[in-house]
Design a protein around this motif. Sequence first.
Motif, PDB file in Angstrom:
ATOM      1  N   TYR A  56       0.832  -1.209   0.000  1.00  0.00           N
ATOM      2  CA  TYR A  56       0.000   0.000   0.000  1.00  0.00           C
ATOM      3  C   TYR A  56       0.866   1.257   0.000  1.00  0.00           C
ATOM      4  O   TYR A  56       0.645   2.174  -0.795  1.00  0.00           O
ATOM      5  N   ASP A  57       1.855   1.279   0.883  1.00  0.00           N
ATOM      6  CA  ASP A  57       2.668   2.485   1.031  1.00  0.00           C
ATOM      7  C   ASP A  57       3.582   2.728  -0.168  1.00  0.00           C
ATOM      8  O   ASP A  57       3.791   3.881  -0.565  1.00  0.00           O
ATOM      9  N   TYR A  58       4.138   1.649  -0.735  1.00  0.00           N
ATOM     10  CA  TYR A  58       5.140   1.799  -1.788  1.00  0.00           C
ATOM     11  C   TYR A  58       4.598   1.426  -3.164  1.00  0.00           C
ATOM     12  O   TYR A  58       5.360   1.088  -4.068  1.00  0.00           O
ATOM     13  N   ALA A  59       3.288   1.474  -3.318  1.00  0.00           N
ATOM     14  CA  ALA A  59       2.675   1.231  -4.627  1.00  0.00           C
ATOM     15  C   ALA A  59       3.174   2.292  -5.616  1.00  0.00           C
ATOM     16  O   ALA A  59       3.557   3.397  -5.229  1.00  0.00           O
ATOM     17  N   PRO A  60       3.164   1.971  -6.920  1.00  0.00           N
ATOM     18  CA  PRO A  60       3.646   2.950  -7.909  1.00  0.00           C
ATOM     19  C   PRO A  60       2.735   4.156  -8.088  1.00  0.00           C
ATOM     20  O   PRO A  60       3.094   5.098  -8.790  1.00  0.00           O
ATOM     21  N   VAL A  61       1.552   4.117  -7.483  1.00  0.00           N
ATOM     22  CA  VAL A  61       0.620   5.252  -7.555  1.00  0.00           C
ATOM     23  C   VAL A  61       0.210   5.648  -6.137  1.00  0.00           C
ATOM     24  O   VAL A  61       0.393   4.885  -5.191  1.00  0.00           O
ATOM     25  N   GLY A  62      -0.329   6.843  -6.004  1.00  0.00           N
ATOM     26  CA  GLY A  62      -0.784   7.303  -4.699  1.00  0.00           C
ATOM     27  C   GLY A  62      -2.201   6.838  -4.404  1.00  0.00           C
ATOM     28  O   GLY A  62      -3.073   6.875  -5.279  1.00  0.00           O
ATOM     29  N   TYR A  63      -2.418   6.366  -3.183  1.00  0.00           N
ATOM     30  CA  TYR A  63      -3.761   5.990  -2.725  1.00  0.00           C
ATOM     31  C   TYR A  63      -4.210   7.015  -1.686  1.00  0.00           C
ATOM     32  O   TYR A  63      -3.494   7.280  -0.721  1.00  0.00           O
ATOM     33  N   LEU A  64      -5.398   7.576  -1.895  1.00  0.00           N
ATOM     34  CA  LEU A  64      -5.916   8.587  -0.983  1.00  0.00           C
ATOM     35  C   LEU A  64      -7.383   8.298  -0.668  1.00  0.00           C
ATOM     36  O   LEU A  64      -8.084   7.671  -1.460  1.00  0.00           O
ATOM     37  N   GLN A 138      -3.313  12.205 -12.981  1.00  0.00           N
ATOM     38  CA  GLN A 138      -4.617  11.605 -13.249  1.00  0.00           C
ATOM     39  C   GLN A 138      -5.212  11.136 -11.918  1.00  0.00           C
ATOM     40  O   GLN A 138      -4.546  10.439 -11.152  1.00  0.00           O
ATOM     41  N   ILE A 139      -6.451  11.545 -11.646  1.00  0.00           N
ATOM     42  CA  ILE A 139      -7.140  11.138 -10.419  1.00  0.00           C
ATOM     43  C   ILE A 139      -8.302  10.225 -10.789  1.00  0.00           C
ATOM     44  O   ILE A 139      -9.145  10.591 -11.623  1.00  0.00           O
ATOM     45  N   ILE A 140      -8.320   9.043 -10.193  1.00  0.00           N
ATOM     46  CA  ILE A 140      -9.418   8.092 -10.378  1.00  0.00           C
ATOM     47  C   ILE A 140     -10.086   7.907  -9.022  1.00  0.00           C
ATOM     48  O   ILE A 140      -9.436   7.494  -8.060  1.00  0.00           O
ATOM     49  N   SER A 141     -11.356   8.223  -8.929  1.00  0.00           N
ATOM     50  CA  SER A 141     -12.061   8.173  -7.637  1.00  0.00           C
ATOM     51  C   SER A 141     -13.304   7.309  -7.719  1.00  0.00           C
ATOM     52  O   SER A 141     -13.961   7.227  -8.762  1.00  0.00           O
ATOM     53  N   MET A 142     -13.606   6.677  -6.577  1.00  0.00           N
ATOM     54  CA  MET A 142     -14.801   5.844  -6.435  1.00  0.00           C
ATOM     55  C   MET A 142     -15.470   6.227  -5.116  1.00  0.00           C
ATOM     56  O   MET A 142     -14.814   6.237  -4.066  1.00  0.00           O
ATOM     57  N   ILE A 158      -4.087   8.429  -7.417  1.00  0.00           N
ATOM     58  CA  ILE A 158      -3.491   9.587  -8.076  1.00  0.00           C
ATOM     59  C   ILE A 158      -2.155   9.149  -8.690  1.00  0.00           C
ATOM     60  O   ILE A 158      -1.339   8.516  -8.032  1.00  0.00           O
ATOM     61  N   ALA A 159      -1.961   9.461  -9.972  1.00  0.00           N
ATOM     62  CA  ALA A 159      -0.757   9.039 -10.686  1.00  0.00           C
ATOM     63  C   ALA A 159      -0.143  10.226 -11.415  1.00  0.00           C
ATOM     64  O   ALA A 159      -0.859  11.042 -12.019  1.00  0.00           O
ATOM     65  N   ASP A 160       1.167  10.322 -11.341  1.00  0.00           N
ATOM     66  CA  ASP A 160       1.906  11.365 -12.047  1.00  0.00           C
ATOM     67  C   ASP A 160       2.018  10.964 -13.519  1.00  0.00           C
ATOM     68  O   ASP A 160       2.657   9.972 -13.866  1.00  0.00           O
ATOM     69  N   ILE A 161       1.384  11.723 -14.411  1.00  0.00           N
ATOM     70  CA  ILE A 161       1.402  11.402 -15.844  1.00  0.00           C
ATOM     71  C   ILE A 161       2.166  12.462 -16.634  1.00  0.00           C
ATOM     72  O   ILE A 161       1.987  12.592 -17.845  1.00  0.00           O
ATOM     73  N   THR A 162       3.036  13.209 -15.935  1.00  0.00           N
ATOM     74  CA  THR A 162       3.784  14.276 -16.605  1.00  0.00           C
ATOM     75  C   THR A 162       4.620  13.730 -17.751  1.00  0.00           C
ATOM     76  O   THR A 162       4.617  14.288 -18.861  1.00  0.00           O
TER      77      THR A 162
END
Length: 391
Positions: A56-64, A138-142, A158-162
Amino acid sequence: MARLDIKRKRVALTRELARLKHDLQARELDLEIQCRAMQDTLGELEESRSRYAELYDYAPVGYLTFDAKGCITEINLTGAAVLGMERTRLIGMPMSVFIDKGSCQLFFTHLRSCRLTGKKVTTEVKLAPKNAAPIHAQIISMPLPGGKGYGSQYRSIIADITERRHMEQEMLRMDRLNLIGEMAAGIAHEIRNPMTTVRGFLQTFMRRQEFAHIQSQLDLMLTELDRANAIITEYLSLARNKPVDQSLQSLNKIVADLLPLMESDALLHAKWVVAELPDSLPELRLDAQEIRQLLLNLVRNGLEAMAPGGRITLRTAVEDNQVVLFIQDQGPGIPAEVLPKLGTPFVTTKEDGTGLGLPICYSIAQRHHAQIEIETGNCGTTFIVKFPYPK
Protein backbone atom coordinates in the motif's frame (compact mmCIF):
# COMPACT_ATOMS: atom_id res chain seq x y z
CA MET A 1 -16.16 -56.59 54.86
CA ALA A 2 -16.11 -52.89 55.55
CA ARG A 3 -12.36 -52.87 55.01
CA LEU A 4 -12.77 -54.58 51.66
CA ASP A 5 -15.31 -51.97 50.55
CA ILE A 6 -12.97 -49.16 51.58
CA LYS A 7 -10.12 -50.77 49.71
CA ARG A 8 -12.26 -51.14 46.59
CA LYS A 9 -13.34 -47.50 46.79
CA ARG A 10 -9.72 -46.38 47.14
CA VAL A 11 -8.73 -48.41 44.06
CA ALA A 12 -11.65 -46.95 42.10
CA LEU A 13 -10.78 -43.43 43.27
CA THR A 14 -7.14 -43.92 42.33
CA ARG A 15 -8.14 -45.11 38.88
CA GLU A 16 -10.51 -42.17 38.50
CA LEU A 17 -7.78 -39.74 39.57
CA ALA A 18 -5.37 -41.34 37.11
CA ARG A 19 -7.94 -41.04 34.34
CA LEU A 20 -8.67 -37.42 35.21
CA LYS A 21 -4.94 -36.69 35.32
CA HIS A 22 -4.51 -38.33 31.92
CA ASP A 23 -7.45 -36.33 30.51
CA LEU A 24 -6.04 -33.13 32.00
CA GLN A 25 -2.63 -33.76 30.50
CA ALA A 26 -4.26 -34.53 27.14
CA ARG A 27 -6.27 -31.33 27.32
CA GLU A 28 -3.17 -29.33 28.31
CA LEU A 29 -1.32 -30.78 25.33
CA ASP A 30 -4.25 -30.02 23.05
CA LEU A 31 -4.47 -26.45 24.37
CA GLU A 32 -0.72 -26.00 23.88
CA ILE A 33 -1.01 -27.21 20.29
CA GLN A 34 -3.96 -24.86 19.70
CA CYS A 35 -2.05 -22.00 21.30
CA ARG A 36 0.96 -22.60 19.10
CA ALA A 37 -1.29 -22.82 16.03
CA MET A 38 -2.95 -19.55 17.05
CA GLN A 39 0.45 -17.89 17.54
CA ASP A 40 1.53 -19.13 14.10
CA THR A 41 -1.68 -17.80 12.58
CA LEU A 42 -1.24 -14.45 14.32
CA GLY A 43 2.35 -14.33 13.03
CA GLU A 44 1.18 -15.06 9.50
CA LEU A 45 -1.56 -12.43 9.82
CA GLU A 46 0.99 -9.88 11.06
CA GLU A 47 3.37 -10.76 8.24
CA SER A 48 0.51 -10.51 5.74
CA ARG A 49 -0.57 -7.18 7.23
CA SER A 50 3.01 -5.93 7.01
CA ARG A 51 3.26 -7.04 3.38
CA TYR A 52 -0.05 -5.35 2.59
CA ALA A 53 1.10 -2.16 4.34
CA GLU A 54 4.31 -2.15 2.29
CA LEU A 55 2.40 -2.80 -0.92
CA TYR A 56 0.00 0.00 0.00
CA ASP A 57 2.67 2.48 1.03
CA TYR A 58 5.14 1.80 -1.79
CA ALA A 59 2.67 1.23 -4.63
CA PRO A 60 3.65 2.95 -7.91
CA VAL A 61 0.62 5.25 -7.56
CA GLY A 62 -0.78 7.30 -4.70
CA TYR A 63 -3.76 5.99 -2.72
CA LEU A 64 -5.92 8.59 -0.98
CA THR A 65 -9.22 8.79 0.82
CA PHE A 66 -11.15 12.09 0.82
CA ASP A 67 -14.04 13.11 3.01
CA ALA A 68 -17.17 14.81 1.67
CA LYS A 69 -15.38 18.19 1.65
CA GLY A 70 -12.38 16.91 -0.28
CA CYS A 71 -10.04 16.77 2.73
CA ILE A 72 -7.45 13.99 2.96
CA THR A 73 -8.29 11.37 5.58
CA GLU A 74 -5.84 8.70 4.48
CA ILE A 75 -2.85 8.60 2.10
CA ASN A 76 0.03 6.26 1.33
CA LEU A 77 3.70 7.23 1.14
CA THR A 78 3.69 7.41 -2.66
CA GLY A 79 0.80 9.85 -2.58
CA ALA A 80 2.59 11.93 0.04
CA ALA A 81 5.70 12.00 -2.17
CA VAL A 82 3.61 13.20 -5.14
CA LEU A 83 2.19 16.04 -3.04
CA GLY A 84 5.61 16.86 -1.58
CA MET A 85 4.77 16.67 2.14
CA GLU A 86 5.01 14.21 5.04
CA ARG A 87 2.02 11.92 5.42
CA THR A 88 1.24 12.98 9.00
CA ARG A 89 0.98 16.62 7.95
CA LEU A 90 -1.35 15.83 5.05
CA ILE A 91 -4.12 14.24 7.12
CA GLY A 92 -7.02 16.67 7.35
CA MET A 93 -5.67 19.05 4.67
CA PRO A 94 -7.93 20.01 1.74
CA MET A 95 -6.75 18.43 -1.51
CA SER A 96 -7.53 21.72 -3.25
CA VAL A 97 -4.39 23.16 -1.63
CA PHE A 98 -2.34 21.01 -4.02
CA ILE A 99 -4.46 21.59 -7.13
CA ASP A 100 -3.30 24.23 -9.60
CA LYS A 101 -5.68 27.17 -9.74
CA GLY A 102 -6.64 26.34 -13.29
CA SER A 103 -7.68 22.80 -12.28
CA CYS A 104 -9.59 23.48 -9.03
CA GLN A 105 -12.97 23.52 -10.77
CA LEU A 106 -12.11 20.24 -12.49
CA PHE A 107 -11.34 18.61 -9.13
CA PHE A 108 -14.59 19.65 -7.45
CA THR A 109 -16.55 18.63 -10.56
CA HIS A 110 -14.76 15.28 -10.32
CA LEU A 111 -15.99 14.71 -6.74
CA ARG A 112 -19.48 15.91 -7.60
CA SER A 113 -19.68 13.46 -10.50
CA CYS A 114 -18.63 10.66 -8.14
CA ARG A 115 -21.33 11.58 -5.66
CA LEU A 116 -24.11 11.95 -8.22
CA THR A 117 -23.35 8.86 -10.31
CA GLY A 118 -22.01 6.55 -7.60
CA LYS A 119 -19.50 5.30 -10.17
CA LYS A 120 -15.77 5.54 -10.87
CA VAL A 121 -14.70 8.88 -12.36
CA THR A 122 -11.35 9.70 -14.02
CA THR A 123 -10.04 13.26 -14.39
CA GLU A 124 -6.72 14.80 -15.39
CA VAL A 125 -5.62 17.84 -13.38
CA LYS A 126 -2.50 19.90 -12.86
CA LEU A 127 -0.98 19.59 -9.38
CA ALA A 128 1.18 22.12 -7.57
CA PRO A 129 3.23 20.04 -5.06
CA LYS A 130 4.98 21.83 -2.23
CA ASN A 131 8.51 22.95 -3.14
CA ALA A 132 8.37 21.27 -6.56
CA ALA A 133 7.48 22.06 -10.15
CA PRO A 134 3.84 21.61 -11.24
CA ILE A 135 2.98 18.17 -12.61
CA HIS A 136 0.18 16.62 -14.61
CA ALA A 137 -1.75 13.99 -12.68
CA GLN A 138 -4.62 11.61 -13.25
CA ILE A 139 -7.14 11.14 -10.42
CA ILE A 140 -9.42 8.09 -10.38
CA SER A 141 -12.06 8.17 -7.64
CA MET A 142 -14.80 5.84 -6.43
CA PRO A 143 -17.40 6.96 -3.87
CA LEU A 144 -17.71 4.84 -0.73
CA PRO A 145 -21.14 4.18 0.81
CA GLY A 146 -21.65 5.79 4.20
CA GLY A 147 -24.37 6.61 6.67
CA LYS A 148 -25.74 9.31 4.39
CA GLY A 149 -25.36 7.36 1.15
CA TYR A 150 -22.67 7.80 -1.50
CA GLY A 151 -20.40 10.82 -1.28
CA SER A 152 -19.45 10.75 2.39
CA GLN A 153 -15.98 9.47 1.38
CA TYR A 154 -14.04 8.93 -1.81
CA ARG A 155 -11.34 6.31 -2.39
CA SER A 156 -8.93 7.67 -5.00
CA ILE A 157 -5.83 6.82 -7.00
CA ILE A 158 -3.49 9.59 -8.08
CA ALA A 159 -0.76 9.04 -10.69
CA ASP A 160 1.91 11.36 -12.05
CA ILE A 161 1.40 11.40 -15.84
CA THR A 162 3.78 14.28 -16.61
CA GLU A 163 6.17 12.04 -18.54
CA ARG A 164 3.29 10.53 -20.50
CA ARG A 165 1.97 13.99 -21.40
CA HIS A 166 5.43 15.05 -22.55
CA MET A 167 5.68 11.93 -24.70
CA GLU A 168 2.25 12.59 -26.20
CA GLN A 169 3.23 16.18 -26.99
CA GLU A 170 6.51 14.97 -28.51
CA MET A 171 4.66 12.45 -30.68
CA LEU A 172 2.17 15.12 -31.76
CA ARG A 173 5.00 17.51 -32.62
CA MET A 174 6.84 14.83 -34.60
CA ASP A 175 3.62 13.97 -36.46
CA ARG A 176 3.27 17.63 -37.45
CA LEU A 177 6.88 17.69 -38.65
CA ASN A 178 6.38 14.51 -40.67
CA LEU A 179 3.16 15.84 -42.21
CA ILE A 180 4.88 19.05 -43.31
CA GLY A 181 7.82 17.07 -44.69
CA GLU A 182 5.56 14.69 -46.62
CA MET A 183 3.55 17.60 -48.05
CA ALA A 184 6.77 19.34 -49.06
CA ALA A 185 8.05 16.18 -50.73
CA GLY A 186 4.80 15.96 -52.69
CA ILE A 187 4.85 19.52 -54.05
CA ALA A 188 8.59 20.33 -54.17
CA HIS A 189 9.01 18.97 -57.70
CA GLU A 190 6.02 20.93 -59.00
CA ILE A 191 7.30 24.16 -57.42
CA ARG A 192 10.95 23.77 -58.38
CA ASN A 193 10.25 23.23 -62.10
CA PRO A 194 8.75 26.70 -62.71
CA MET A 195 11.32 28.23 -60.34
CA THR A 196 14.12 26.74 -62.48
CA THR A 197 12.50 28.21 -65.60
CA VAL A 198 12.19 31.65 -64.00
CA ARG A 199 15.79 31.50 -62.77
CA GLY A 200 17.01 30.62 -66.28
CA PHE A 201 15.22 33.60 -67.83
CA LEU A 202 16.55 35.94 -65.13
CA GLN A 203 20.11 34.81 -65.79
CA THR A 204 19.53 35.39 -69.53
CA PHE A 205 18.23 38.91 -68.87
CA MET A 206 21.27 39.68 -66.69
CA ARG A 207 23.59 38.98 -69.64
CA ARG A 208 21.74 41.42 -71.92
CA GLN A 209 22.85 45.02 -72.12
CA GLU A 210 19.31 46.42 -72.37
CA PHE A 211 18.60 45.17 -68.82
CA ALA A 212 21.77 46.62 -67.26
CA HIS A 213 19.81 49.43 -65.65
CA ILE A 214 17.78 46.92 -63.54
CA GLN A 215 20.75 44.69 -62.69
CA SER A 216 20.31 45.19 -58.95
CA GLN A 217 16.63 44.19 -59.14
CA LEU A 218 17.51 41.08 -61.12
CA ASP A 219 20.16 40.18 -58.53
CA LEU A 220 17.57 40.56 -55.78
CA MET A 221 15.10 38.34 -57.66
CA LEU A 222 17.75 35.63 -58.07
CA THR A 223 18.65 35.87 -54.39
CA GLU A 224 15.01 35.49 -53.38
CA LEU A 225 14.55 32.53 -55.72
CA ASP A 226 17.59 30.85 -54.15
CA ARG A 227 16.20 31.59 -50.70
CA ALA A 228 12.85 30.03 -51.66
CA ASN A 229 14.67 26.97 -53.00
CA ALA A 230 16.62 26.67 -49.71
CA ILE A 231 13.36 26.81 -47.73
CA ILE A 232 11.94 23.98 -49.88
CA THR A 233 15.08 21.96 -49.12
CA GLU A 234 14.53 22.58 -45.42
CA TYR A 235 10.95 21.40 -45.71
CA LEU A 236 12.14 18.19 -47.34
CA SER A 237 14.46 17.61 -44.37
CA LEU A 238 11.39 17.29 -42.14
CA ALA A 239 10.08 14.18 -43.88
CA ARG A 240 10.19 11.03 -41.75
CA ASN A 241 10.75 8.80 -44.77
CA LYS A 242 13.65 10.84 -46.08
CA PRO A 243 16.35 8.40 -47.24
CA VAL A 244 19.39 8.31 -44.99
CA ASP A 245 22.82 6.80 -45.46
CA GLN A 246 23.84 5.62 -41.99
CA SER A 247 27.06 3.77 -41.30
CA LEU A 248 29.40 3.26 -38.34
CA GLN A 249 31.22 6.56 -37.87
CA SER A 250 32.98 8.60 -35.23
CA LEU A 251 30.93 11.49 -33.89
CA ASN A 252 34.16 13.11 -32.71
CA LYS A 253 35.56 13.07 -36.26
CA ILE A 254 32.44 14.70 -37.68
CA VAL A 255 32.68 17.45 -35.03
CA ALA A 256 36.44 17.89 -35.57
CA ASP A 257 36.08 18.10 -39.37
CA LEU A 258 33.37 20.74 -39.06
CA LEU A 259 35.14 22.73 -36.32
CA PRO A 260 37.21 25.05 -38.64
CA LEU A 261 34.04 26.15 -40.46
CA MET A 262 32.25 26.85 -37.19
CA GLU A 263 35.30 28.68 -35.77
CA SER A 264 35.58 30.96 -38.78
CA ASP A 265 31.84 31.67 -38.68
CA ALA A 266 32.17 32.63 -35.00
CA LEU A 267 35.29 34.77 -35.45
CA LEU A 268 33.49 36.94 -38.00
CA HIS A 269 31.30 38.12 -35.11
CA ALA A 270 34.02 38.19 -32.39
CA LYS A 271 32.80 34.97 -30.84
CA TRP A 272 34.42 31.61 -30.15
CA VAL A 273 33.79 27.93 -30.68
CA VAL A 274 35.79 25.36 -28.68
CA ALA A 275 35.57 21.58 -28.64
CA GLU A 276 36.27 19.17 -25.79
CA LEU A 277 36.42 15.72 -27.37
CA PRO A 278 37.61 12.61 -25.48
CA ASP A 279 40.24 10.38 -27.10
CA SER A 280 37.97 7.34 -27.24
CA LEU A 281 34.30 7.32 -28.14
CA PRO A 282 32.23 4.40 -29.46
CA GLU A 283 31.33 4.58 -33.13
CA LEU A 284 27.67 5.17 -33.98
CA ARG A 285 25.44 4.51 -36.97
CA LEU A 286 25.25 8.03 -38.39
CA ASP A 287 24.43 9.89 -41.56
CA ALA A 288 27.40 12.27 -41.58
CA GLN A 289 25.68 14.85 -43.77
CA GLU A 290 22.65 15.03 -41.47
CA ILE A 291 24.78 15.24 -38.31
CA ARG A 292 26.74 18.10 -39.87
CA GLN A 293 23.45 19.87 -40.58
CA LEU A 294 22.30 19.32 -36.99
CA LEU A 295 25.60 20.67 -35.64
CA LEU A 296 25.56 23.75 -37.87
CA ASN A 297 21.94 24.57 -37.00
CA LEU A 298 22.48 24.30 -33.24
CA VAL A 299 25.84 26.11 -33.24
CA ARG A 300 24.55 28.96 -35.41
CA ASN A 301 21.50 29.32 -33.16
CA GLY A 302 23.86 29.64 -30.19
CA LEU A 303 26.10 32.16 -31.98
CA GLU A 304 23.12 34.31 -32.90
CA ALA A 305 21.93 34.26 -29.28
CA MET A 306 25.23 35.49 -27.81
CA ALA A 307 26.78 38.93 -27.55
CA PRO A 308 30.34 39.50 -28.91
CA GLY A 309 32.91 37.71 -26.79
CA GLY A 310 30.60 34.75 -26.11
CA ARG A 311 31.73 31.16 -26.47
CA ILE A 312 30.15 27.96 -27.77
CA THR A 313 31.45 24.75 -26.18
CA LEU A 314 31.06 21.43 -27.98
CA ARG A 315 31.57 18.34 -25.84
CA THR A 316 31.01 14.61 -26.22
CA ALA A 317 30.82 11.95 -23.54
CA VAL A 318 29.49 8.50 -22.72
CA GLU A 319 26.67 8.46 -20.16
CA ASP A 320 24.26 5.64 -19.26
CA ASN A 321 25.12 3.54 -22.32
CA GLN A 322 24.57 6.52 -24.61
CA VAL A 323 26.89 8.77 -26.57
CA VAL A 324 25.98 12.33 -25.65
CA LEU A 325 26.70 15.54 -27.58
CA PHE A 326 26.58 18.80 -25.60
CA ILE A 327 26.30 22.20 -27.36
CA GLN A 328 26.51 24.96 -24.76
CA ASP A 329 26.26 28.70 -25.40
CA GLN A 330 26.62 31.76 -23.17
CA GLY A 331 23.50 33.55 -24.31
CA PRO A 332 20.64 34.97 -22.21
CA GLY A 333 18.70 31.71 -22.17
CA ILE A 334 15.39 30.75 -23.75
CA PRO A 335 12.26 32.49 -22.40
CA ALA A 336 9.97 30.20 -20.41
CA GLU A 337 7.01 30.91 -22.69
CA VAL A 338 9.01 29.89 -25.79
CA LEU A 339 10.61 26.73 -24.36
CA PRO A 340 7.56 24.41 -24.69
CA LYS A 341 7.16 25.44 -28.36
CA LEU A 342 10.73 24.73 -29.43
CA GLY A 343 10.87 22.29 -32.31
CA THR A 344 7.46 23.34 -33.63
CA PRO A 345 7.59 24.46 -37.28
CA PHE A 346 7.55 28.22 -37.89
CA VAL A 347 8.19 29.10 -34.22
CA THR A 348 11.10 31.55 -34.18
CA THR A 349 12.33 34.54 -32.20
CA LYS A 350 14.41 35.86 -35.12
CA GLU A 351 13.15 38.60 -37.38
CA ASP A 352 14.34 36.83 -40.54
CA GLY A 353 14.05 33.25 -39.31
CA THR A 354 11.92 30.56 -40.97
CA GLY A 355 11.32 28.59 -37.77
CA LEU A 356 12.55 25.39 -39.44
CA GLY A 357 16.09 25.05 -38.04
CA LEU A 358 15.18 23.29 -34.78
CA PRO A 359 12.38 21.19 -36.31
CA ILE A 360 14.97 19.88 -38.79
CA CYS A 361 17.28 19.02 -35.87
CA TYR A 362 14.46 17.11 -34.16
CA SER A 363 13.70 15.23 -37.40
CA ILE A 364 17.38 14.30 -37.81
CA ALA A 365 17.49 13.11 -34.20
CA GLN A 366 14.37 11.02 -34.74
CA ARG A 367 15.88 9.32 -37.79
CA HIS A 368 18.92 8.45 -35.65
CA HIS A 369 16.72 7.24 -32.73
CA ALA A 370 18.29 10.02 -30.66
CA GLN A 371 16.75 12.39 -28.13
CA ILE A 372 17.22 16.14 -27.74
CA GLU A 373 17.04 17.70 -24.29
CA ILE A 374 17.39 21.37 -23.39
CA GLU A 375 18.79 23.00 -20.27
CA THR A 376 18.50 26.78 -20.16
CA GLY A 377 19.00 29.64 -17.72
CA ASN A 378 20.29 33.19 -17.45
CA CYS A 379 23.86 32.02 -18.09
CA GLY A 380 23.15 30.21 -21.33
CA THR A 381 21.52 27.23 -23.00
CA THR A 382 22.76 23.68 -23.52
CA PHE A 383 21.34 21.39 -26.18
CA ILE A 384 21.95 17.75 -25.27
CA VAL A 385 21.69 15.14 -28.04
CA LYS A 386 21.68 11.54 -26.77
CA PHE A 387 22.53 8.80 -29.30
CA PRO A 388 21.88 5.14 -28.44
CA TYR A 389 24.64 2.57 -28.78
CA PRO A 390 24.43 0.69 -32.10
CA LYS A 391 22.83 -2.75 -31.80
